[in-house]
Design a protein around this motif. Sequence first.
Motif, mmCIF file in Angstrom:
data_model
loop_
_atom_site.group_PDB
_atom_site.id
_atom_site.type_symbol
_atom_site.label_atom_id
_atom_site.label_comp_id
_atom_site.label_asym_id
_atom_site.label_seq_id
_atom_site.Cartn_x
_atom_site.Cartn_y
_atom_site.Cartn_z
ATOM 1 N N LEU A 137 -17.083 -64.096 -39.861
ATOM 2 C CA LEU A 137 -18.369 -63.906 -40.531
ATOM 3 C C LEU A 137 -18.313 -62.818 -41.593
ATOM 4 O O LEU A 137 -19.204 -62.737 -42.437
ATOM 5 N N GLY A 138 -17.311 -62.004 -41.545
ATOM 6 C CA GLY A 138 -17.196 -60.937 -42.526
ATOM 7 C C GLY A 138 -16.113 -59.961 -42.126
ATOM 8 O O GLY A 138 -15.711 -59.886 -40.949
ATOM 9 N N ASP A 139 -15.592 -59.215 -43.077
ATOM 10 C CA ASP A 139 -14.531 -58.260 -42.803
ATOM 11 C C ASP A 139 -15.101 -56.963 -42.252
ATOM 12 O O ASP A 139 -16.218 -56.557 -42.587
ATOM 13 N N ILE A 140 -14.305 -56.320 -41.417
ATOM 14 C CA ILE A 140 -14.671 -55.009 -40.866
ATOM 15 C C ILE A 140 -13.762 -53.972 -41.503
ATOM 16 O O ILE A 140 -12.527 -54.072 -41.410
ATOM 17 N N ILE A 141 -14.347 -52.983 -42.138
ATOM 18 C CA ILE A 141 -13.577 -51.970 -42.855
ATOM 19 C C ILE A 141 -13.717 -50.625 -42.159
ATOM 20 O O ILE A 141 -14.819 -50.170 -41.877
ATOM 21 N N GLU A 142 -12.578 -50.014 -41.883
ATOM 22 C CA GLU A 142 -12.538 -48.681 -41.297
ATOM 23 C C GLU A 142 -11.759 -47.780 -42.251
ATOM 24 O O GLU A 142 -10.685 -48.150 -42.729
ATOM 25 N N SER A 143 -12.278 -46.605 -42.514
ATOM 26 C CA SER A 143 -11.587 -45.693 -43.426
ATOM 27 C C SER A 143 -11.814 -44.263 -42.978
ATOM 28 O O SER A 143 -12.713 -43.957 -42.185
ATOM 29 N N GLY A 144 -10.973 -43.372 -43.484
ATOM 30 C CA GLY A 144 -11.100 -41.961 -43.139
ATOM 31 C C GLY A 144 -10.054 -41.145 -43.868
ATOM 32 O O GLY A 144 -9.145 -41.678 -44.511
ATOM 33 N N GLU A 145 -10.194 -39.822 -43.776
ATOM 34 C CA GLU A 145 -9.252 -38.936 -44.452
ATOM 35 C C GLU A 145 -7.997 -38.698 -43.624
ATOM 36 O O GLU A 145 -6.919 -38.488 -44.179
ATOM 37 N N LYS A 146 -8.110 -38.743 -42.292
ATOM 38 C CA LYS A 146 -6.963 -38.420 -41.438
ATOM 39 C C LYS A 146 -7.129 -39.078 -40.076
ATOM 40 O O LYS A 146 -8.216 -39.106 -39.509
ATOM 41 N N LYS A 147 -6.001 -39.601 -39.549
ATOM 42 C CA LYS A 147 -6.053 -40.232 -38.232
ATOM 43 C C LYS A 147 -4.661 -40.238 -37.603
ATOM 44 O O LYS A 147 -3.683 -40.612 -38.244
ATOM 45 N N ASP A 148 -4.591 -39.802 -36.347
ATOM 46 C CA ASP A 148 -3.342 -39.870 -35.586
ATOM 47 C C ASP A 148 -3.290 -41.199 -34.837
ATOM 48 O O ASP A 148 -4.284 -41.625 -34.243
ATOM 49 N N THR A 149 -2.128 -41.836 -34.860
ATOM 50 C CA THR A 149 -1.997 -43.147 -34.231
ATOM 51 C C THR A 149 -0.564 -43.381 -33.794
ATOM 52 O O THR A 149 0.337 -42.572 -34.065
ATOM 53 N N ILE A 150 -0.339 -44.503 -33.131
ATOM 54 C CA ILE A 150 0.997 -44.904 -32.674
ATOM 55 C C ILE A 150 1.310 -46.271 -33.259
ATOM 56 O O ILE A 150 0.456 -47.156 -33.293
ATOM 57 N N PHE A 151 2.552 -46.446 -33.745
ATOM 58 C CA PHE A 151 3.000 -47.733 -34.272
ATOM 59 C C PHE A 151 4.171 -48.246 -33.444
ATOM 60 O O PHE A 151 4.866 -47.470 -32.776
ATOM 61 N N ASN A 152 4.406 -49.544 -33.501
ATOM 62 C CA ASN A 152 5.497 -50.150 -32.739
ATOM 63 C C ASN A 152 6.776 -50.268 -33.565
ATOM 64 O O ASN A 152 7.606 -51.138 -33.324
ATOM 65 N N PHE A 153 6.943 -49.403 -34.563
ATOM 66 C CA PHE A 153 8.197 -49.354 -35.312
ATOM 67 C C PHE A 153 8.747 -47.931 -35.266
ATOM 68 O O PHE A 153 8.016 -46.967 -35.035
ATOM 69 N N ASP A 154 10.060 -47.837 -35.468
ATOM 70 C CA ASP A 154 10.734 -46.543 -35.468
ATOM 71 C C ASP A 154 10.796 -45.983 -36.873
ATOM 72 O O ASP A 154 10.677 -46.712 -37.866
ATOM 73 N N LEU A 155 11.063 -44.689 -36.941
ATOM 74 C CA LEU A 155 11.192 -44.050 -38.245
ATOM 75 C C LEU A 155 12.363 -44.645 -39.021
ATOM 76 O O LEU A 155 12.316 -44.756 -40.249
ATOM 77 N N ASP A 156 13.411 -45.051 -38.296
ATOM 78 C CA ASP A 156 14.590 -45.631 -38.957
ATOM 79 C C ASP A 156 14.274 -46.950 -39.655
ATOM 80 O O ASP A 156 15.030 -47.383 -40.524
#
Length: 362
Positions: free
Chosen positions: A219-238
């Motif tokens: 029905l429509g897109d959901i937009i989230e934004s901000g200046e700073k956020k800590d999170t976890i990703f499923n990829f490595d730095l390498d």
Amino acid sequence: MLKIIDKYILKRYLATFTIMLLMFIPIGIVIDVSEKINKIIANKVTFSEVASYYLDFTIYFANLLFPIFLFLSVIWFTSKLANNTEVIAILSSGISFNRFLRPYLIGATIVSIFALIMSVYLVPSASLGFKSFRTRYLDASANAQIQTDVTNVLRQISKDEYIYVSNFQQVSQTAFNFSMEKFKDNKLQYKLNATRLKFNPKDSTYTLYNYTKRKIGVLGDIIESGEKKDTIFNFDLDDLIPEIYIAETLPLNELNKFIEKERERGSSNINVYLVVLYKKYSLPVSAFILTIIAVAVSSMKRRGGMGMNLAIGIILAFTFVFLDKVFGVLAEASSAPPLLAVWTPNIVFGILAVILLRNAQR
């Protein structure tokens, strides 16, 4: 009688191959030094680093070119046997050509085992040292050598997820213009953008700066934004560092794990890694095929003597290397099955070996 002949031929087989290596590797080192000496001096490379580099150089190229050295060494000493009528004397005594071939196959077995051990245990570390040295001192300017940044990195981290950064600084562990896309059934689920992505080594988290996340809805897109956020990703730095020659630098068990990991991610570079894996097994097998061809070509006396046999041998050897390179690149750059592409030179020359062997037996 037969044991004496076997020992004689086997000794000549291994000795000539060893001498061939000891002759050509130093020549290769001298040529490389003459070409690179200015850059080595300009970059103030220490003697220990240079010595370590040329040790890696020796192992790397001995493994890469051993089929040529083996092929030429067998042609060389077998041609000498033929010119001295030793082959005729051996076969005239009632020994069959297949029996005459036995010590050659024993020698090929010894060389193949040694080559397999090298490719599994020694060559990966030698490849890492060899290519790291060239990247650091020989293939870049003095300014580029101290740079640890990489640009325009696009990686597929799973079957449905892709990441992109315009610039990644390894020292600060920071990526700029970060983008991540998630798909499902070839449809975009969400897209995450951030002007900066910072890795936090203490807790293995990431910090997004000036981020925007757009979730695609019915029905429509959901937009989230901000200046700073800590999170976890499923990829490595390498994953943010391009995999230029990583497969060649991994031991066999680590290479298998790496390939499995990349396959689960749906990596587009999987064929490149499979080519490296399959060549670890195909090159040792080529020792048997090239040995049979070399004996079949050089065991009979020809007009022109040893020179003619060597000329034929050089043409066949470089044809083998040419096919090996062509089909390797074909497997890496196309959808051709890597296993078939890597083994095609052995299959083609294996058929040639059977034809030449039957002709020699007559």
